[in-house]
Motif scaffolding. Structure first.
Motif, PDB file in Angstrom:
ATOM      1  N   GLU A 293      52.342  69.094  48.946  1.00  0.00           N
ATOM      2  CA  GLU A 293      51.470  69.897  48.778  1.00  0.00           C
ATOM      3  C   GLU A 293      51.582  71.706  49.554  1.00  0.00           C
ATOM      4  OE1 GLU A 293      47.446  69.887  50.934  1.00  0.00           O
ATOM      5  OE2 GLU A 293      47.755  67.480  51.078  1.00  0.00           O
ATOM      6  N   LEU A 327      52.204  65.132  45.169  1.00  0.00           N
ATOM      7  CA  LEU A 327      51.110  64.510  44.540  1.00  0.00           C
ATOM      8  C   LEU A 327      49.358  64.500  44.661  1.00  0.00           C
ATOM      9  CD1 LEU A 327      53.057  60.854  43.541  1.00  0.00           C
ATOM     10  CD2 LEU A 327      52.877  63.101  42.408  1.00  0.00           C
ATOM     11  N   THR A 330      48.689  68.549  42.077  1.00  0.00           N
ATOM     12  CA  THR A 330      49.403  68.936  40.828  1.00  0.00           C
ATOM     13  C   THR A 330      49.243  69.640  40.280  1.00  0.00           C
ATOM     14  OG1 THR A 330      48.646  66.604  39.629  1.00  0.00           O
ATOM     15  CG2 THR A 330      50.873  66.162  40.667  1.00  0.00           C
ATOM     16  N   LEU A 334      51.837  72.316  39.573  1.00  0.00           N
ATOM     17  CA  LEU A 334      51.868  72.556  37.667  1.00  0.00           C
ATOM     18  C   LEU A 334      51.645  74.221  36.875  1.00  0.00           C
ATOM     19  CD1 LEU A 334      50.674  69.850  35.859  1.00  0.00           C
ATOM     20  CD2 LEU A 334      53.540  69.878  36.565  1.00  0.00           C
TER      21      LEU A 334
END
Ligand SMILES: *Cc1c(COP(=O)(O)O)cnc(C)c1O
Length: 358
Positions: A293, A327, A330, A334
């Motif tokens: 992250e 995860l 995200t 993105l």
């Protein structure tokens, strides 16, 4: 069927390290099998530095961040002391972890988070594990004040890292590093937010050096985001801002402990732009196959910016903790990626080959 296994099955950090942890005798182990995370050699960063660079991949913990190490300890002690409910302030990962361990223990988890500032996946984790999630008009520091106030007045256990038991659990990451490498590294780099984790690593390294399991202690370097850099500035930040939400903290609870770790280890704090942190996150994923992250990439971003500034890690052994799984957030990944490639073909080998550039 025999229970005997040729392979050692990891039992979680309490059972693996119980004699080395300062927790009451007879504390049960409320565990989801946390710890025992991979220490992965980075060919990319070793090549860049001429040193040996290792990544301690804490996203492999049961709820996806290092918080599980401290939470197994805090929840186990809370159960031992007869707690029925637990509370924490969180930027996301502490609440995800607390909710899971509270569910396992049969405690009621109460979570205070800054309104609109936590990654949806982390909110989902807390909710699915049955937490009472309360959004607060304010930042993390306000949430922590409220949590302390609730725990002072009502029968709920506070499991933020101001609870020293959390650090007892989290220091096991330093034990694992030394157990794996055979000695402490020369340098340890990591992100820093509320400052519990750096303080915990330092506890662990000191303890192993004192007991002779390590011959040395590493230089500790910890990295903040520019918009949330109280440790670098030397004063609290009223309105911390960064896309690296896990380190969006303006007034770290373990400020003094982290300064001690910095000073005793000959280390330092530094700050990085969000752009740099997100670029490091992307490059780590592409080059080393490790998706973390945003906040978790701060140690890697820190190393890259130090190299640019002429710092050398040549010949040194370096561990960088990457604190949580990619995860978890995200959305931010993105967003940084920009336009998502949208390639659509008919179901034909030639079209697939052409689209793939073969
Ligand atoms: C909590 C957290 C941090 C910051 O750790 P502190 O102990 O608050 O300094 C960094 N990265 C991730 C992913 C976290 O969950």
């Amino acid at each position: 069927m025999s229970n005997q296994s040729a392979v050692h099955q990891w039992r979680g950090v309490i059972e693996e390290y119980r004699p080395l942890l300062d927790i009451p005798d007879g504390t049960p182990a409320i565990s989801l099998g946390e710890g025992g995370t991979p220490l992965v050699h980075s060919e990319w960063l070793s090549g860049l530095t001429g040193g040996e660079v290792w990544l301690k991949i804490e996203g492999n913990n049961p709820t996806g961040s290092f918080k599980d190490r401290g939470m197994t300890a805090a929840i186990s002690v809370a159960v031992f002391e007869g707690a029925k409910a637990c509370v924490c302030a969180s930027t996301g990962n502490t609440s995800a972890s607390m909710a899971a361990y509270a569910a396992k223990a049969g405690l009621t988890p109460i979570v205070l988070v800054p309104e609109g500032k936590i990654a949806p996946s982390k909110l989902a984790q807390a909710l699915v594990h049955g937490a009472k999630v309360i959004q607060v008009r304010g930042n993390f520091d306000d949430c922590l004040k409220l949590s302390r106030g609730l725990a002072d007045t009502y029968p709920v256990a506070l499991v933020n890292s101001v609870n020293p038991v959390r650090l007892e659990g989290q220091k096991t990451a330093a034990f694992e590093v030394v157990d794996r490498l055979g000695d402490a590294p020369d340098y340890h780099l990591m992100p820093i937010g509320n400052a519990g984790n750096m303080s915990a690593y330092w506890l662990g390294y000191q303890q192993y050096a004192a007991s002779g399991r390590a011959t040395k202690k590493p230089v500790m370097r910890a990295f903040q985001a520019e918009g949330a850099a109280p440790l670098v500035l030397g004063h609290p930040v009223d309105y911390p801002e960064t896309k690296a939400t896990a380190i969006r903290i303006g007034n770290p609870a373990s400020w003094k402990l982290a300064e001690t770790a910095r000073d005793e280890s000959g280390g330092r704090f530094a700050a990085l732009s969000d752009q740099r942190i997100l670029a490091a996150q992307a490059e780590l994923a592409r080059r080393d196959g490790v998706f973390v992250e945003p906040a978790s990439a701060a140690g890697v971003a820190g190393m890259l910016s130090e190299l640019e500034a002429g710092e050398s890690y040549a010949g040194a052994t370096v561990v960088i903790t990457v604190t949580g799984h990619g995860l978890k957030d995200t959305g931010t990944a993105l967003e940084f990626f920009g336009d998502i490639p949208h390639v659509v073909i008919d179901s034909e080998i030639e079209s697939a080959a052409a689209a793939a550039g073969l």
